[in-house]
Design a protein around this motif. Structure first.
Motif, mmCIF file in Angstrom:
data_model
loop_
_atom_site.group_PDB
_atom_site.id
_atom_site.type_symbol
_atom_site.label_atom_id
_atom_site.label_comp_id
_atom_site.label_asym_id
_atom_site.label_seq_id
_atom_site.Cartn_x
_atom_site.Cartn_y
_atom_site.Cartn_z
ATOM 1 N N PHE A 65 0.832 -1.202 0.000
ATOM 2 C CA PHE A 65 0.000 0.000 0.000
ATOM 3 C C PHE A 65 0.871 1.258 0.000
ATOM 4 N N ASP A 66 1.898 1.289 0.827
ATOM 5 C CA ASP A 66 2.789 2.445 0.861
ATOM 6 C C ASP A 66 3.521 2.622 -0.469
ATOM 7 N N ARG A 67 3.898 1.511 -1.085
ATOM 8 C CA ARG A 67 4.563 1.598 -2.384
ATOM 9 C C ARG A 67 3.635 2.213 -3.426
ATOM 10 N N MET A 68 2.358 1.829 -3.396
ATOM 11 C CA MET A 68 1.376 2.395 -4.312
ATOM 12 C C MET A 68 1.208 3.894 -4.078
ATOM 13 N N LEU A 69 1.171 4.304 -2.803
ATOM 14 C CA LEU A 69 1.015 5.726 -2.495
ATOM 15 C C LEU A 69 2.164 6.551 -3.061
ATOM 16 N N GLN A 70 3.345 5.974 -3.067
ATOM 17 C CA GLN A 70 4.516 6.710 -3.521
ATOM 18 C C GLN A 70 4.753 6.607 -5.022
ATOM 19 N N SER A 71 3.957 5.790 -5.708
ATOM 20 C CA SER A 71 4.206 5.606 -7.147
ATOM 21 C C SER A 71 2.968 5.977 -7.960
ATOM 22 N N ASP A 72 2.171 4.992 -8.358
ATOM 23 C CA ASP A 72 1.078 5.241 -9.285
ATOM 24 C C ASP A 72 -0.108 5.984 -8.662
ATOM 25 N N GLY A 73 -0.348 5.762 -7.384
ATOM 26 C CA GLY A 73 -1.499 6.381 -6.756
ATOM 27 C C GLY A 73 -2.788 5.605 -6.952
ATOM 28 N N TYR A 74 -2.690 4.416 -7.501
ATOM 29 C CA TYR A 74 -3.875 3.563 -7.642
ATOM 30 C C TYR A 74 -3.443 2.107 -7.659
ATOM 31 N N LEU A 75 -4.417 1.243 -7.380
ATOM 32 C CA LEU A 75 -4.177 -0.194 -7.353
ATOM 33 C C LEU A 75 -5.365 -0.885 -7.994
ATOM 34 N N GLU A 76 -5.118 -1.779 -8.942
ATOM 35 C CA GLU A 76 -6.197 -2.545 -9.556
ATOM 36 C C GLU A 76 -5.865 -4.029 -9.484
ATOM 37 N N TRP A 77 -6.911 -4.824 -9.371
ATOM 38 C CA TRP A 77 -6.740 -6.272 -9.221
ATOM 39 C C TRP A 77 -7.951 -6.972 -9.808
ATOM 40 N N GLY A 78 -7.854 -8.292 -9.967
ATOM 41 C CA GLY A 78 -8.987 -9.070 -10.438
ATOM 42 C C GLY A 78 -8.669 -9.866 -11.677
ATOM 43 N N SER A 79 -9.714 -10.074 -12.510
ATOM 44 C CA SER A 79 -9.592 -10.922 -13.692
ATOM 45 C C SER A 79 -10.392 -10.294 -14.822
ATOM 46 N N SER A 80 -10.678 -11.083 -15.846
ATOM 47 C CA SER A 80 -11.433 -10.569 -16.988
ATOM 48 C C SER A 80 -12.910 -10.368 -16.669
ATOM 49 N N ASP A 81 -13.388 -10.910 -15.559
ATOM 50 C CA ASP A 81 -14.783 -10.755 -15.160
ATOM 51 C C ASP A 81 -14.934 -9.433 -14.419
ATOM 52 N N VAL A 82 -15.713 -8.515 -14.977
ATOM 53 C CA VAL A 82 -15.815 -7.171 -14.420
ATOM 54 C C VAL A 82 -16.307 -7.191 -12.978
ATOM 55 N N ARG A 83 -17.080 -8.206 -12.593
ATOM 56 C CA ARG A 83 -17.634 -8.227 -11.239
ATOM 57 C C ARG A 83 -16.574 -8.481 -10.171
ATOM 58 N N VAL A 84 -15.464 -9.103 -10.533
ATOM 59 C CA VAL A 84 -14.433 -9.391 -9.542
ATOM 60 C C VAL A 84 -13.194 -8.524 -9.740
ATOM 61 N N ASN A 85 -13.232 -7.604 -10.700
ATOM 62 C CA ASN A 85 -12.179 -6.615 -10.795
ATOM 63 C C ASN A 85 -12.286 -5.651 -9.633
ATOM 64 N N GLY A 86 -11.188 -5.025 -9.282
ATOM 65 C CA GLY A 86 -11.210 -4.002 -8.259
ATOM 66 C C GLY A 86 -10.301 -2.855 -8.633
ATOM 67 N N LEU A 87 -10.686 -1.639 -8.243
ATOM 68 C CA LEU A 87 -9.861 -0.458 -8.479
ATOM 69 C C LEU A 87 -9.959 0.452 -7.262
ATOM 70 N N TYR A 88 -8.805 0.768 -6.694
ATOM 71 C CA TYR A 88 -8.720 1.774 -5.646
ATOM 72 C C TYR A 88 -7.786 2.872 -6.126
ATOM 73 N N ALA A 89 -8.144 4.121 -5.850
ATOM 74 C CA ALA A 89 -7.284 5.253 -6.185
ATOM 75 C C ALA A 89 -7.250 6.217 -5.010
ATOM 76 N N THR A 90 -6.123 6.871 -4.838
ATOM 77 C CA THR A 90 -5.981 7.866 -3.781
ATOM 78 C C THR A 90 -6.848 9.083 -4.101
ATOM 79 N N PRO A 91 -7.174 9.901 -3.104
ATOM 80 C CA PRO A 91 -7.943 11.121 -3.380
ATOM 81 C C PRO A 91 -7.286 12.020 -4.427
ATOM 82 N N ASP A 92 -5.977 12.163 -4.380
ATOM 83 C CA ASP A 92 -5.297 13.001 -5.375
ATOM 84 C C ASP A 92 -5.444 12.422 -6.772
#
Length: 238
Positions: A181-208
């Motif tokens: 999580f700290d690495r994400m904050l210092q780099s891209d500012g977002y994290l995505e995970w999951g598979s080709s099925d949109v229902r199990v994909n996930g996306l988190y992004a920082t407020p900035d």
């Protein structure tokens, strides 16, 4: 709230257990926790109350909206709680079986269509006064994200309100280590995970990062957290 704030009565569908989808369909799409009629109806009402309070606090009156769109209408769990308002109601979703249910359940009041995984949507420019998307941009990933943000800008009128729900890290990133999580904050500012099925994909992004993405098309008014629920990004179309 409906009576005191808007001088409106509730609509029967807001408490009609006969208009709730079959348990197995709810469990498949939204999880077992919302599969009982009481839970289905009450959770939808509670979530819409968050939206109505945010509209009110930012100066939007839903009685003045001409057209409202739920982007990702699902099983009509939320949009039925907009029935008391005079606006024309619209819904779209990519999952055929939930579109079919919503058409059967709410077709007399809501114009429901099936959409695709990529834009465009089947609506004219500047068509809607209010668009909301609940638990949709938590699953759309970055390869189409900018296209969808631009598409919502296209279909909303100047001054329109757009509210989208988003993951908050304390509840939805339990699978991520503190180091990652700290690495994400210092780099891209977002994290995505999951598979080709949109229902199990996930996306988190920082407020900035959210302000960077959405601010290209909208005035970001607030990022509001909700207890045990997703955060809401409240925006106005310039």
């Amino acid at each position: 709230w409906y009576r005191n704030k808007y001088s409106l009565a509730l609509d029967p569908i807001q408490s009609d257990a006969a208009r709730v989808p079959p348990l197995e369909l709810v469990a498949e799409i939204q999880g077992k926790g919302k599969a009982r009629p009481d839970a289905f109806l009450a959770s939808g009402q509670r979530t819409v109350m968050h939206y109505l309070q945010e509209l009110d606090e930012h100066g939007f009156d839903p009685r003045r909206f001409g057209r409202i769109l739920e982007f990702g209408v699902g099983l009509s769990r939320l949009i039925r709680h907009y029935y008391p308002f005079p606006a024309a109601l619209y819904g779209c979703d990519v999952v055929a079986r939930v579109v079919e249910f919503s058409q059967e359940c709410c077709g007399e009041r809501v114009n429901v269509v099936q959409s695709q995984l990529s834009p465009p949507l089947p609506y004219d420019d500047a068509y809607f006064d209010y668009v909301y998307a609940n638990s949709v941009f938590t699953h759309i990933q970055t390869d189409t994200l900018s296209e969808w943000i631009a598409e919502l800008s296209r279909i909303t009128s100047p001054g329109a309100c757009v509210i989208v729900s988003l993951f908050s890290p304390n509840r939805y990133l339990g699978h991520v280590s503190e180091r990652d999580f700290d690495r994400m904050l210092q780099s891209d500012g977002y994290l995505e995970w999951g598979s080709s099925d949109v229902r199990v994909n996930g996306l988190y992004a920082t407020p900035d990062k959210l302000r960077e993405w959405w601010g290209a098309h909208f005035e970001v008014l607030e990022l509001r957290g909700h207890f045990k629920d997703q955060s809401h990004l409240v925006m106005r179309r310039p």
